[in-house]
Design an enzyme around this catalytic site. Structure first.
Site, PDB file in Angstrom:
ATOM      1  N   LYS A 124      -8.336  33.107 -34.590  1.00 61.03           N
ATOM      2  CA  LYS A 124      -8.420  34.613 -33.821  1.00 61.03           C
ATOM      3  C   LYS A 124      -9.097  35.549 -34.804  1.00 61.03           C
ATOM      4  O   LYS A 124      -8.678  35.611 -36.018  1.00 61.03           O
ATOM      5  CB  LYS A 124      -7.343  35.150 -33.038  1.00 61.03           C
ATOM      6  CG  LYS A 124      -7.700  35.922 -31.987  1.00 61.03           C
ATOM      7  CD  LYS A 124      -7.870  35.110 -30.742  1.00 61.03           C
ATOM      8  CE  LYS A 124      -8.157  35.866 -29.458  1.00 61.03           C
ATOM      9  NZ  LYS A 124      -8.246  35.230 -28.311  1.00 61.03           N
ATOM     10  N   ASP A 164     -13.688  37.750 -26.606  1.00 52.41           N
ATOM     11  CA  ASP A 164     -12.586  38.072 -26.313  1.00 52.41           C
ATOM     12  C   ASP A 164     -12.753  39.306 -25.711  1.00 52.41           C
ATOM     13  O   ASP A 164     -13.680  39.972 -25.458  1.00 52.41           O
ATOM     14  CB  ASP A 164     -11.406  37.988 -27.338  1.00 52.41           C
ATOM     15  CG  ASP A 164     -10.224  37.838 -26.880  1.00 52.41           C
ATOM     16  OD1 ASP A 164      -9.562  36.901 -26.234  1.00 52.41           O
ATOM     17  OD2 ASP A 164      -9.345  39.064 -26.917  1.00 52.41           O
TER      18      ASP A 164
HETATM   19  O1  2IT Z   1      -8.161  33.757 -25.732  1.00 50.13           O
HETATM   20  C1  2IT Z   1      -9.216  32.735 -25.613  1.00 50.13           C
HETATM   21  O2  2IT Z   1      -8.669  31.696 -25.269  1.00 50.13           O
HETATM   22  C2  2IT Z   1     -10.561  33.204 -25.720  1.00 50.13           C
HETATM   23  N1  2IT Z   1     -10.824  34.247 -25.913  1.00 50.13           N
HETATM   24  C3  2IT Z   1     -11.500  32.002 -25.632  1.00 50.13           C
HETATM   25  C4  2IT Z   1     -11.746  31.395 -27.039  1.00 50.13           C
HETATM   26  C5  2IT Z   1     -12.894  30.599 -27.167  1.00 50.13           C
HETATM   27  O3  2IT Z   1     -13.146  30.059 -28.531  1.00 50.13           O
HETATM   28  O4  2IT Z   1     -13.456  30.347 -26.184  1.00 50.13           O
END
Ligand code: 2IT
Length: 444
Positions: A124, A164
């Site tokens: 993340k 996100d």
């Molecule tokens: O919280 C999540 O799963 C997302 N923001 C998507 C992450 C992604 O790599 O598609």
């Protein structure tokens, strides 16, 4: 398992990081039983290794605003765990972003990605940059500066970011454009890209659609029809939008959306062009929902959250800890049937405990919102194969993945009295996959 000891050691290393500790604690409590059945995990210190991120990058993001003044933000990427595949997870641009939040999100992402059954590890990233009120040119300059530093840590088989909160197709486009220029390759090292340059159909809708497929399964499991049920949604961004679209398509009635300014209650239902209007509101960059109430002549509750309304289904779709114990009590008093987090850790730990104690069907974010990242996994597959699938193909795969996640939760979470503890189910299913992959790969 020495849960308390592990938590206090973690707290000493990550002092004051409350959200991170909250997310870890929930998982440790859920997996204690299965962990104790596997003495080999203890010897290999699987838990101690799993709760510590592989690495964390922190960097300065300087950029020039429209007045010519230089601004400075901070950027991060937490590469949490790559036991089952390249680091994968979104990037968040929001004033509240800090390391505690990103560690909790990276930790959750590791289990969530395991649940999708696709080969993706957890990561993340983000910045405390707030897109609110920024011009398009400012967003572009910021996104490019962010990527100038981060690009060297990414790659199609190393780390693949996505959007996100505060990062949608526009920001992904700007970041991916800069990434490509620096990395001199075109392998799609980002998901949520535009359709013209490697993006996948259904990715924008996927988190919300997947959430509703999951809720539909939870209800079906109890022989309840979703048709005619009332739904409270919080938020009004990409996730809330997809959830509203699918809820309406399945015959439910969405009666709330919300923003940082409060919530609107629309007794006639948020549907049709009103759902399109959510996108307009979001694109205005103002981060408020009050104009919806004015436009459609419905009530606006300033500073309040939608959980005070009587509904059958409550779907947090905004940010972590947006539903607390008081909200949970209110929903239970009002005989809510299902609460499902389409946001990450949308409910506080006390609220989750209250739902489970009262045997309310409760779906945790790492299972319910996994459709977003699952469809990102499908985008990666299409990029690697240099093809694109139709909407129907992607949607069918997404639907199947969500049904499988639901079934895994039931397998690991069903109690003797028939109540399904989806929190336990999701945590155990996700943990077992990651733990087994770590065991097989030795101490690395
Ligand atoms: O919280 C999540 O799963 C997302 N923001 C998507 C992450 C992604 O790599 O598609």
């Amino acid at each position: 398992m020495k849960t308390e000891q592990i938590l206090s050691a973690l707290e000493a290393r990550h002092p004051g990081e409350l959200e991170f500790l909250q997310a870890v604690k929930e998982v440790l409590i859920s997996i204690e039983d299965v962990y104790n059945q596997h003495p080999e995990f203890e010897k290999a210190s699987i838990i101690e290794r799993l709760v510590e991120p592989d690495r964390v990058f922190t960097f300065k993001v300087p950029w020039v605003d429209d007045k010519g003044k230089v601004q400075v933000n901070i950027g991060y990427r937490v590469q949490f765990n790559n036991a089952i595949g390249p680091y994968k997870g979104g990037i968040r641009f929001h004033a509240s972003v800090n390391l505690s939040g990103l560690k909790f999100l990276g930790f959750e992402q590791t289990f969530k990605n395991a649940l999708t059954t696709l080969p993706m590890g957890g990561g993340k990233g983000g910045s405390d940059f707030s897109p609110k009120g920024k011009s398009d040119a400012e967003i572009m300059r910021f996104s490019q500066s962010f990527m100038l530093e981060l690009w060297r840590h990414l790659g199609p088989d190393t780390d693949v970011p996505a959007g996100d909160i505060g990062v949608g197709a526009r920001e992904v486009g700007y970041m991916y454009g800069m990434y490509k220029k620096l990395a001199r390759e075109n392998t799609g090292t980002f998901t949520g890209k535009g359709l013209d340059f490697g993006g996948s159909l259904i990715r924008p809708e996927a988190t919300g659609f997947g959430g509703l497929y999951f809720v539909h399964q939870m209800l079906k499991n109890k022989g309840i029809d979703i048709k005619g049920k009332t739904v409270a949604i919080s938020g009004f961004g990409n996730v809330a939008w997809g959830a509203a679209l699918k809820a309406v398509e399945l015959g439910a009635k969405v009666v709330t959306i919300s923003g940082p300014d409060g919530y609107v209650y629309d007794p006639n239902g948020v549907s049709g062009e009103k759902i399109d209007y959510m996108l307009e509101l979001r694109n205005s960059g103002e981060d408020i929902v009050a104009p919806y109430a004015e436009k459609y002549g419905v009530e606006f509750f300033p500073g309040k959250r939608p959980w005070q309304q009587k509904v059958d289904i409550a779907l947090p779709c905004a940010i972590q800890n947006e539903l607390n114990l008081e909200d949970a009590k209110n929903l239970v008093n009002n005989k809510v049937t299902v609460v499902a987090e389409i946001s990450n850790m949308g409910c506080t730990a006390e609220a989750v405990d209250f739902f489970i104690e009262n045997e309310v069907m409760f779906g945790p974010g790492k299972a319910v919102n996994a459709g977003g990242v699952a469809t990102s996994g499908l985008e990666m597959t299409q990029n690697a194969m240099h093809i694109s699938w139709t909407s129907e193909e992607v949607d069918a795969k997404l639907h199947q993945i969500m049904n499988n996640i639901h079934d895994a939760c039931v397998t690991y979470g069903k109690q003797a009295n028939g109540y399904v503890n989806y929190v336990k189910g999701a945590n155990v299913a996700g943990f077992m996959k990651v733990a087994k992959a770590m065991m097989a790969q030795g101490v690395i």
